[in-house]
Motif scaffolding. Sequence first.
Motif, PDB file in Angstrom:
ATOM      1  N   HIS A   1       0.907  -1.085  -0.025  1.00 31.36           N
ATOM      2  CA  HIS A   1       0.356  -0.431  -0.213  1.00 31.36           C
ATOM      3  C   HIS A   1       0.962   1.314   0.020  1.00 31.36           C
ATOM      4  O   HIS A   1       0.248   2.250  -0.749  1.00 31.36           O
ATOM      5  CB  HIS A   1      -0.873   0.156   1.411  1.00 31.36           C
ATOM      6  CG  HIS A   1      -1.844  -1.050   1.139  1.00 31.36           C
ATOM      7  ND1 HIS A   1      -2.928  -1.331   2.127  1.00 31.36           N
ATOM      8  CD2 HIS A   1      -1.659  -2.473   0.434  1.00 31.36           C
ATOM      9  CE1 HIS A   1      -4.022  -2.240   1.699  1.00 31.36           C
ATOM     10  NE2 HIS A   1      -3.521  -2.768   1.099  1.00 31.36           N
TER      11      HIS A   1
ATOM     12  N   TRP B   1       1.912   3.159  -3.340  1.00 32.38           N
ATOM     13  CA  TRP B   1       0.900   3.664  -3.978  1.00 32.38           C
ATOM     14  C   TRP B   1       0.574   5.023  -3.169  1.00 32.38           C
ATOM     15  O   TRP B   1      -0.034   6.037  -3.754  1.00 32.38           O
ATOM     16  CB  TRP B   1      -0.404   3.138  -4.513  1.00 32.38           C
ATOM     17  CG  TRP B   1      -1.038   2.610  -3.509  1.00 32.38           C
ATOM     18  CD1 TRP B   1      -1.562   1.531  -3.447  1.00 32.38           C
ATOM     19  CD2 TRP B   1      -3.074   2.978  -2.812  1.00 32.38           C
ATOM     20  NE1 TRP B   1      -2.202   0.870  -2.152  1.00 32.38           N
ATOM     21  CE2 TRP B   1      -2.874   1.716  -1.920  1.00 32.38           C
ATOM     22  CE3 TRP B   1      -2.691   4.281  -2.726  1.00 32.38           C
ATOM     23  CZ2 TRP B   1      -4.582   2.471  -1.209  1.00 32.38           C
ATOM     24  CZ3 TRP B   1      -4.155   4.597  -2.092  1.00 32.38           C
ATOM     25  CH2 TRP B   1      -4.618   3.694  -1.287  1.00 32.38           C
ATOM     26  N   LEU B   2       0.358   5.323  -1.869  1.00 36.46           N
ATOM     27  CA  LEU B   2       0.245   6.087  -0.960  1.00 36.46           C
ATOM     28  C   LEU B   2       1.261   7.386  -1.321  1.00 36.46           C
ATOM     29  O   LEU B   2       0.924   8.397  -1.622  1.00 36.46           O
ATOM     30  CB  LEU B   2       0.133   5.620   0.707  1.00 36.46           C
ATOM     31  CG  LEU B   2      -0.760   5.218   1.590  1.00 36.46           C
ATOM     32  CD1 LEU B   2      -0.202   4.332   2.750  1.00 36.46           C
ATOM     33  CD2 LEU B   2      -1.741   6.340   1.091  1.00 36.46           C
TER      34      LEU B   2
ATOM     35  N   ARG C   1      -8.050  -0.949  -2.200  1.00 37.34           N
ATOM     36  CA  ARG C   1      -7.571   0.577  -2.670  1.00 37.34           C
ATOM     37  C   ARG C   1      -8.520   1.122  -3.702  1.00 37.34           C
ATOM     38  O   ARG C   1      -8.734   2.237  -3.702  1.00 37.34           O
ATOM     39  CB  ARG C   1      -6.229  -0.792  -3.691  1.00 37.34           C
ATOM     40  CG  ARG C   1      -5.374   1.150  -4.154  1.00 37.34           C
ATOM     41  CD  ARG C   1      -4.582   0.697  -5.150  1.00 37.34           C
ATOM     42  NE  ARG C   1      -3.794   1.735  -6.408  1.00 37.34           N
ATOM     43  CZ  ARG C   1      -2.708   1.563  -6.726  1.00 37.34           C
ATOM     44  NH1 ARG C   1      -2.511   0.445  -6.596  1.00 37.34           N
ATOM     45  NH2 ARG C   1      -3.143   2.536  -7.459  1.00 37.34           N
ATOM     46  N   ARG C   2      -9.320   0.545  -4.677  1.00 39.17           N
ATOM     47  CA  ARG C   2     -10.865   1.196  -4.760  1.00 39.17           C
ATOM     48  C   ARG C   2     -11.159   2.243  -4.483  1.00 39.17           C
ATOM     49  O   ARG C   2     -11.573   2.755  -4.746  1.00 39.17           O
ATOM     50  CB  ARG C   2     -11.099   0.284  -6.050  1.00 39.17           C
ATOM     51  CG  ARG C   2     -11.424   0.731  -7.534  1.00 39.17           C
ATOM     52  CD  ARG C   2     -11.709  -0.818  -8.457  1.00 39.17           C
ATOM     53  NE  ARG C   2     -11.231  -2.271  -8.098  1.00 39.17           N
ATOM     54  CZ  ARG C   2     -11.999  -3.101  -7.641  1.00 39.17           C
ATOM     55  NH1 ARG C   2     -13.460  -2.545  -7.690  1.00 39.17           N
ATOM     56  NH2 ARG C   2     -11.589  -3.867  -7.569  1.00 39.17           N
TER      57      ARG C   2
ATOM     58  N   GLU D   1      -8.648   4.862  -1.899  1.00 38.70           N
ATOM     59  CA  GLU D   1      -8.231   5.371  -2.814  1.00 38.70           C
ATOM     60  C   GLU D   1      -8.460   7.031  -2.797  1.00 38.70           C
ATOM     61  O   GLU D   1      -7.166   7.586  -2.187  1.00 38.70           O
ATOM     62  CB  GLU D   1      -7.383   5.024  -3.917  1.00 38.70           C
ATOM     63  CG  GLU D   1      -6.810   5.858  -4.641  1.00 38.70           C
ATOM     64  CD  GLU D   1      -5.183   5.518  -5.597  1.00 38.70           C
ATOM     65  OE1 GLU D   1      -5.547   3.750  -6.325  1.00 38.70           O
ATOM     66  OE2 GLU D   1      -4.113   5.917  -6.431  1.00 38.70           O
TER      67      GLU D   1
ATOM     68  N   ARG E   1      -5.653   9.865  -0.255  1.00 37.75           N
ATOM     69  CA  ARG E   1      -5.291  10.646  -1.784  1.00 37.75           C
ATOM     70  C   ARG E   1      -5.490  12.115  -1.070  1.00 37.75           C
ATOM     71  O   ARG E   1      -4.559  13.139  -1.230  1.00 37.75           O
ATOM     72  CB  ARG E   1      -5.493  10.559  -3.443  1.00 37.75           C
ATOM     73  CG  ARG E   1      -4.479  11.010  -4.145  1.00 37.75           C
ATOM     74  CD  ARG E   1      -4.682  10.401  -5.446  1.00 37.75           C
ATOM     75  NE  ARG E   1      -4.280   9.413  -5.235  1.00 37.75           N
ATOM     76  CZ  ARG E   1      -2.311   8.674  -5.024  1.00 37.75           C
ATOM     77  NH1 ARG E   1      -1.699   9.738  -5.024  1.00 37.75           N
ATOM     78  NH2 ARG E   1      -2.577   7.940  -5.650  1.00 37.75           N
TER      79      ARG E   1
END
Lengths: 216, 216
Positions: free
Chosen positions: A176, A179-180, B130-131, B134, B138
């Motif tokens: 994780h 992508w973080l 994650r989807r 995210e 973010r």
Amino acid sequence: MRDARDTKDQILDAAERLFAAEGFGATSLRRILGDVGLNPAAIHYHFGGKDEMVEALFERRLGPLNAERMRRFDALETRAGAAPTVASIVDAFISPALAPAARGEEGERFLRFVGRYLQESGEAASARLRRTFEPVIRRFVDLLARALPELRGEALAWRVHFLVGAMFHSMTCREHVSWLCGGVPSVSLERAREELIAFASAGLSAPALHAAELRS
Amino acid sequence: MRDARDTKDQILDAAERLFAAEGFGATSLRRILGDVGLNPAAIHYHFGGKDEMVEALFERRLGPLNAERMRRFDALETRAGAAPTVASIVDAFISPALAPAARGEEGERFLRFVGRYLQESGEAASARLRRTFEPVIRRFVDLLARALPELRGEALAWRVHFLVGAMFHSMTCREHVSWLCGGVPSVSLERAREELIAFASAGLSAPALHAAELRS
DNA sequence: GTCTATATCCTGATAGAC
DNA sequence: GTCTATCAGGATATAGAC
């Protein structure tokens, strides 16, 4: 046919690898023993069952790891003059686990497994882990309590709990982090160790909460 | 025989309760549907399978939860004049999850389940989570990056990762806290929320590490 | 539309072969 | 002492009853 000592270690290696990769419940004896080229039931001869094999997995690594932690705690306490800093206490607890993980696959695999097992498992496993960890955790908490006299029982307990959670999570869901931070392909576990010490030391040292400061 | 809507929710309730208590892999459809008084296979009519049921479990709770987080982030950004503090950003991320948990069983159950699922699950589940997460993660990271300009990509990513780990661990292994603080029988989740905000805010705000400060 | 009987595969474990 | 053949029960899923 072959040496039992080797076979046992081969089984434990395969188990650790698969547990770390797929989780405990999702990994069958069939799969583990298949990787070693044996019948699933061989586990019963070598260990007695799946649970007993887990016990063996723990003992193989946790003994040395917790002994190293105790040695570091001793070193901190006997260092004349200076009382240990929070960061040095945290370092003594975290680094024996994370430094081997940062050095290679093998150490990381074990931590991933323990993290997954800790979450997955029910009462029995929880009790087993508690028995193994209690002495070293209690020592850790005592040292912190002396370094942070303002932090009372439940507050200190929660913060130590957060630290433990952060430590295991850092291993089990490492992907994780890539992508973080926007897609850095490979993140550094050595970096994780350093950041975790900084993060947790600062978190533990945050001012104690009093009733008056509570926020919505 | 009965209304499908009610049945679906009853199944999800039972699943959430059992997943939280025993773990995902350890809970069979047999057990879940048995609690509702149905044949195990009824799951395929109502959801399509075990995985799809998990998806439904997530959607039921995560939609509102993440929407609430986004609302709080909006409120922080549009507040004229004052740039948001680290603690207020962390609060906006954590409290929508932990405040309901502190208020009652139901909210806590869901977090326990997500925490366990996060650890147990392999690639597929990781991608699913994650989807879902995210966008909100973010946004969270962006806000923190502005409040903590000295923290570069990987360092910030690791610290956010620690925060997430601490948050889930605080729910899934809550019973450990009782013995950590010497046997207080019942610990407070509202207290956990407050301590976590203090702990994580201080951890995130710890000085950035430079090559020169690294410790053994 | 709602759920059940049944099938197939896979789990860990007992008992026994070598 | 070391491992395998086999077992009884549990896993999810297909096909069909109501």
